[in-house]
Design a protein around this motif. Sequence first.
Motif, mmCIF file in Angstrom:
data_model
loop_
_atom_site.group_PDB
_atom_site.id
_atom_site.type_symbol
_atom_site.label_atom_id
_atom_site.label_comp_id
_atom_site.label_asym_id
_atom_site.label_seq_id
_atom_site.Cartn_x
_atom_site.Cartn_y
_atom_site.Cartn_z
ATOM 1 N N VAL A 131 6.718 20.362 17.666
ATOM 2 C CA VAL A 131 6.013 19.154 17.246
ATOM 3 C C VAL A 131 5.314 18.577 18.463
ATOM 4 C CG1 VAL A 131 6.256 16.833 16.295
ATOM 5 C CG2 VAL A 131 7.659 18.673 15.411
ATOM 6 N N ALA B 105 7.458 18.735 8.251
ATOM 7 C CA ALA B 105 6.337 17.817 8.016
ATOM 8 C C ALA B 105 6.662 16.852 6.876
ATOM 9 C CB ALA B 105 5.064 18.601 7.710
ATOM 10 N N VAL C 65 13.736 17.187 16.367
ATOM 11 C CA VAL C 65 12.978 18.364 15.941
ATOM 12 C C VAL C 65 13.920 19.564 15.889
ATOM 13 C CG1 VAL C 65 11.039 19.870 16.487
ATOM 14 C CG2 VAL C 65 10.896 17.428 16.980
ATOM 15 N N VAL D 10 2.709 19.837 13.560
ATOM 16 C CA VAL D 10 3.942 20.606 13.407
ATOM 17 C C VAL D 10 3.545 22.075 13.339
ATOM 18 C CG1 VAL D 10 5.999 20.957 12.001
ATOM 19 C CG2 VAL D 10 4.949 18.697 12.095
ATOM 20 N N ILE E 168 0.205 13.838 14.456
ATOM 21 C CA ILE E 168 1.387 14.657 14.677
ATOM 22 C C ILE E 168 1.039 16.071 14.211
ATOM 23 C CG2 ILE E 168 3.816 15.015 14.107
ATOM 24 C CD1 ILE E 168 3.919 12.026 13.337
#
Length: 177
Positions: free
Chosen positions: A123, A145, A117, A133, A131
């Motif tokens: 994240v 993303a 990341v 972001v 998930i």
Amino acid sequence: MSRIGKKPVELPAGVEASVSGQTVQIKGPKATRSFTATDDVTITLDGNVITVKPRGNSKRARQQWGMTRTMVANMVQGVTQGFRKELEIHGVGYRAQMQGNTLKLSLGYSHEVNFEVPPGVTVTCPKQTEIVVEGTDEQLVGQVAANIREWRPPEPYKGKGIRYKGEFIFRKEGKKK
């Protein structure tokens, strides 16, 4: 004439802005962001309102007018609310989990995918198949993303893969005998 460029950007309470030449710096509760505009536009700060005007009537000046206003408005939104992209994972055995600053993805490959990341983005994985972001820079949040989604984009036959939340996948029928 740019319809977007004509609208002034109002600064909400708790947000400070400073304009020096072509550079706009905005401080808010979440972060401090800055943007340097091209010489085709003029940026002015009057109290708590930022306005953008084109210098001249050239095509480039008109293009930069709307884009600069949008960049300033996105910075204001980023330092106050932030930006968020949600991804869903579909597929048997497909899952994600965070370990430190690394997103570990099991996507049906013979190995786990380790996604580092970048700084400026957060994240999280509330569930194994979700998930989230988040960050203050809209471009960076969208790019991270998209990079995660790129590991296994959704396929049209079974719908397996990583997709944005609410994204519609046009499904196809398989082969027939």
